[in-house]
Design an enzyme around this catalytic site. Structure first.
Site, PDB file in Angstrom:
ATOM      1  N   LYS A 104       0.847  -1.203   0.000  1.00  0.00           N
ATOM      2  CA  LYS A 104       0.000   0.000   0.000  1.00  0.00           C
ATOM      3  C   LYS A 104       0.880   1.250   0.000  1.00  0.00           C
ATOM      4  O   LYS A 104       2.083   1.190   0.266  1.00  0.00           O
ATOM      5  CB  LYS A 104      -0.942  -0.045   1.202  1.00  0.00           C
ATOM      6  CG  LYS A 104      -1.981  -1.166   1.058  1.00  0.00           C
ATOM      7  CD  LYS A 104      -2.878  -1.338   2.263  1.00  0.00           C
ATOM      8  CE  LYS A 104      -3.894  -2.454   1.996  1.00  0.00           C
ATOM      9  NZ  LYS A 104      -4.701  -2.786   3.187  1.00  0.00           N
ATOM     10  N   GLU A 146     -11.254   1.797  -4.627  1.00  0.00           N
ATOM     11  CA  GLU A 146     -12.305   2.505  -3.879  1.00  0.00           C
ATOM     12  C   GLU A 146     -12.479   3.978  -4.261  1.00  0.00           C
ATOM     13  O   GLU A 146     -12.527   4.843  -3.396  1.00  0.00           O
ATOM     14  CB  GLU A 146     -12.036   2.380  -2.365  1.00  0.00           C
ATOM     15  CG  GLU A 146     -11.973   0.943  -1.900  1.00  0.00           C
ATOM     16  CD  GLU A 146     -11.828   0.786  -0.392  1.00  0.00           C
ATOM     17  OE1 GLU A 146     -11.679   1.805   0.305  1.00  0.00           O
ATOM     18  OE2 GLU A 146     -11.867  -0.350   0.086  1.00  0.00           O
ATOM     19  N   HIS A 190      -1.323  -5.008  -4.756  1.00  0.00           N
ATOM     20  CA  HIS A 190      -2.394  -4.238  -4.089  1.00  0.00           C
ATOM     21  C   HIS A 190      -1.720  -3.236  -3.163  1.00  0.00           C
ATOM     22  O   HIS A 190      -1.125  -3.645  -2.197  1.00  0.00           O
ATOM     23  CB  HIS A 190      -3.272  -5.202  -3.306  1.00  0.00           C
ATOM     24  CG  HIS A 190      -4.341  -4.524  -2.480  1.00  0.00           C
ATOM     25  ND1 HIS A 190      -5.498  -4.046  -3.028  1.00  0.00           N
ATOM     26  CD2 HIS A 190      -4.433  -4.255  -1.151  1.00  0.00           C
ATOM     27  CE1 HIS A 190      -6.249  -3.523  -2.072  1.00  0.00           C
ATOM     28  NE2 HIS A 190      -5.629  -3.628  -0.925  1.00  0.00           N
ATOM     29  N   GLU A 248     -11.063  -9.969  -2.742  1.00  0.00           N
ATOM     30  CA  GLU A 248     -10.891  -9.905  -1.278  1.00  0.00           C
ATOM     31  C   GLU A 248     -12.014 -10.638  -0.560  1.00  0.00           C
ATOM     32  O   GLU A 248     -12.579 -10.143   0.415  1.00  0.00           O
ATOM     33  CB  GLU A 248     -10.840  -8.433  -0.817  1.00  0.00           C
ATOM     34  CG  GLU A 248      -9.784  -7.619  -1.529  1.00  0.00           C
ATOM     35  CD  GLU A 248      -9.669  -6.179  -1.024  1.00  0.00           C
ATOM     36  OE1 GLU A 248     -10.222  -5.866   0.042  1.00  0.00           O
ATOM     37  OE2 GLU A 248      -9.012  -5.376  -1.710  1.00  0.00           O
TER      38      GLU A 248
HETATM   39  C1  XIL Z   1      -7.265  -4.171   5.288  1.00  0.00           C
HETATM   40  C2  XIL Z   1      -6.268  -5.129   5.916  1.00  0.00           C
HETATM   41  O1  XIL Z   1      -6.799  -6.427   5.848  1.00  0.00           O
HETATM   42  C3  XIL Z   1      -6.000  -4.752   7.346  1.00  0.00           C
HETATM   43  O2  XIL Z   1      -4.959  -5.540   7.887  1.00  0.00           O
HETATM   44  C4  XIL Z   1      -5.627  -3.267   7.456  1.00  0.00           C
HETATM   45  O3  XIL Z   1      -5.514  -2.906   8.815  1.00  0.00           O
HETATM   46  C5  XIL Z   1      -6.651  -2.417   6.774  1.00  0.00           C
HETATM   47  O4  XIL Z   1      -6.840  -2.838   5.438  1.00  0.00           O
HETATM   48  N1  XIL Z   1     -10.346  -3.147   1.318  1.00  0.00           N
HETATM   49  C6  XIL Z   1      -9.061  -3.218   0.839  1.00  0.00           C
HETATM   50  C7  XIL Z   1      -7.997  -3.796   1.695  1.00  0.00           C
HETATM   51  O5  XIL Z   1      -8.819  -2.904  -0.334  1.00  0.00           O
HETATM   52  O6  XIL Z   1      -6.761  -3.196   1.462  1.00  0.00           O
HETATM   53  C8  XIL Z   1      -8.340  -3.716   3.164  1.00  0.00           C
HETATM   54  O7  XIL Z   1      -7.345  -4.448   3.901  1.00  0.00           O
HETATM   55  C9  XIL Z   1      -9.717  -4.270   3.399  1.00  0.00           C
HETATM   56  C10 XIL Z   1     -10.747  -3.460   2.661  1.00  0.00           C
END
Ligand code: XIL
Length: 553
Positions: free
Chosen positions: A98, A180, A131, A294
């Site tokens: 990220k 998003e 991602h 996801e």
């Molecule tokens: C989440 C992770 O699973 C957590 O560990 C972190 O604290 C927050 O992010 N949508 C997404 C992911 O695109 O990157 C997110 O992942 C969950 C929601």
């Protein structure tokens, strides 16, 4: 009856909790589909036995990526690694790719964690889904506070995308380029008061095509995805995304797929809604891919009293829902549009839903806390199996057949040590092409390929490969062979070198066969396993072709 559910990736009232997990507020509460039952199911008093799970390898049942999101701790947790290697063919880094993780200050990139994950993936025959390149969440403070005009913001964002996509060019299967960027009503996030997106606010909607264009310029072969939550049921939101895809396609901006995050609750949304949403993506022209990026299936209906136990009865309901979702994907999405299915975590205990949106016990995934398989894994597998995606030969002896003829590409063979390995189009043992190994500086250097999980204990294999020195006038006569290097990992750290073919003296001018019979006596899953061809002379260049391994009768 309508029920208000909070489906966004963050919830305002629990900001303090979420700070810890690096997420910030999402302002929207959105309505959930009509047909959600709100009556809690009565708990059976005596839980029956959980149904049997017989799946030996989930990925072996599919001909598209079966992925899992993994935390950094995977790299030191061998129990976790074993399950990942056995069942999945693709990894997503849960947090380490990220924006905040990769770009901690304006002038510093941090590649260490992503590098380590990619090395693990490559050593174990897993592909990687990147991602994420651009998202409004989990961004570093310097980015959030960046000041500059639109051009400066564009340059800053493009620099991020270009640097990272260039760094990993050729090594990733797919990238979530933008995550998003839409509101629940199909408008752009940031376009209404209270929305939150530094990208939209400072650049406008063109940040999305700009990010995709930069990603494509950096990595010509990776598939580029737009990823979002609630697309699996919210048609207004998906319509907004599809409009954007249509516009990008009309403008010649590259986009290869849409990712449905799919953080959902058991039996909600219903399967007909899911199918209708998938169909909308399938119908986009020119065609793009649909990937479930996801997936997790929460057992608590938000707003209901929290469940305290996961009973066999609940496990069956979850198993059926996993089956139904995978079946829907296979029914609706044609083979050439399947980007794959990724679950957001391996074991329930490791799921982000344990603390999101509030600390609750949850059971959303395919494995129990101790990595034993759940009925949900069987549900997922049953749907794959029912679709007969893999020929019976391949399922019965999943990895008993191995063949590389180098006709189209290097088939994941690569350099061992300092050597270079390239596709050679002027020399072949059979067909037109072979692999050229050059630039060696030591005997052990050559060409190698990761084969974790290829061999089954107590089976014998016929092994054959062809080699030729690249210089027909060479006077050196190296001894050459094909070896299997198995590393048993952190536990005892041992490495075994198993001769797959007897050493053969190779003289210039002719293709020479390396052959042997190999009996696999190791029953544990190796940490890494590599096949390689080497030569006893330090610098000789050579061609390799037609490497084949078959199960001996
Ligand atoms: C989440 C992770 O699973 C957590 O560990 C972190 O604290 C927050 O992010 N949508 C997404 C992911 O695109 O990157 C997110 O992942 C969950 C929601």
């Amino acid at each position: 009856m309508k029920k208000l559910l909070i489906r966004s990736a963050c919830i305002g009232t629990i900001m303090s909790l979420l700070t810890a997990c690096g997420i910030e507020e999402h302002p929207k509460n959105v309505e959930f589909p009509d047909n959600v039952s709100v009556t809690p199911e009565p708990e059976p008093e005596v839980p029956e036995e959980f149904s049997e799970v017989t799946v030996t390898s989930l990925k072996a049942l599919a001909n598209f990526p079966i992925g899992v999101a993994v935390p950094e701790s995977l790299l030191t947790d061998t129990a976790h690694q074993d399950v990942v290697i056995q069942h999945f063919s693709q990894l997503t880094s849960e947090n380490d790719m990220k924006m905040d993780a990769m770009h901690p200050s304006e002038t510093t990139f941090n590649f260490a964690k992503a590098d380590a994950l990619l090395s693990f993936a490559e050593a174990n025959n897993l592909t990687v889904h990147g991602h994420v390149l651009v998202w409004h969440n989990q961004i570093p403070d310097w980015m959030r506070n960046f000041s500059g005009d639109t051009n400066a913001w564009v340059a800053m964002m493009e620099n991020h995308v270009t640097t990272i996509a260039t760094k990993y060019a050729g090594r990733l299967e797919t990238w979530d380029v933008v995550n998003e960027a839409f509101n629940e009503d199909g408008s752009y996030r940031g376009s209404a008061a209270g929305d939150d997106s530094v990208w939209y606010t400072n650049i406008g909607e063109s940040f999305i095509p700009k990010a995709f264009t930069a990603a494509r310029a950096a990595d010509p072969d990776v598939d580029l995805y737009y990823n979002d939550y609630n697309l699996i049921w919210n048609s207004d939101k998906l319509d907004g995304v599809i409009q954007m895809v249509n516009d990008m396609q009309a403008d010649g901006v590259p986009i290869d797929g849409i990712g449905f995050q799919s953080h959902i609750t058991v039996n909600s949304p219903d399967i007909s809604t899911i199918k209708a949403q998938m169909q909308k993506v399938v119908d986009i022209r020119p065609k793009i891919k649909l990937k479930i990026t996801e997936l997790d299936v929460r057992m608590n209906n938000e707003g209901d009293a929290a469940l305290t136990t996961f009973t066999a009865a609940r496990a069956e309901v979850q198993k059926q829902y996993y089956f139904d979702i995978v079946e829907a994907y296979l029914d609706i999405v044609p083979e050439d549009q399947r980007g794959g299915i990724t679950v957001w975590g391996t074991n329930d205990g490791g799921s982000w839903l344990q603390y999101f949106p509030v600390p609750t016990v949850e059971w959303p995934l395919l494995f129990n806390d101790d990595f034993t398989p759940k009925p949900s894994l069987q549900g997922f597998a049953d749907a794959l199996e029912a679709a007969n995606l893999v020929s019976p030969d391949e399922t019965e002896t999943p990895a008993a057949f191995f063949n590389t003829d180098f006709e189209t590409d290097l088939d994941s063979w690569g350099p061992r040590g300092d050597a270079s390995v390239t596709l050679e189009t002027t020399e072949a043992h059979a067909g037109n092409n072979s692999a050229l190994v050059a630039g060696r500086t030591a005997n052990w250097q050559g060409i190698s390929k990761s084969v974790v999980g290829l061999f089954t204990a107590d089976e014998s294999y016929n092994v054959s490969a062809w080699v030729k020195l690249s210089d027909d006038a060479s006077t050196v006569t190296p001894s050459m062979k094909l070896t299997l290097e198995i590393n048993h990992g952190a536990g005892d750290g041992t490495t075994e070198y198993l001769e797959m073919t007897a050493p053969v003296t190779v003289t210039a001018g002719d293709w020479v066969a390396l052959t042997g019979t190999y009996n696999h006596t190791i029953s544990t899953v190796a940490n890494s396993a590599n096949l390689y061809v080497e030569a006893s002379e330090t610098t000789v260049d050579f061609y390799v072709d037609d490497i084949s391994i078959t199960l001996a009768e």
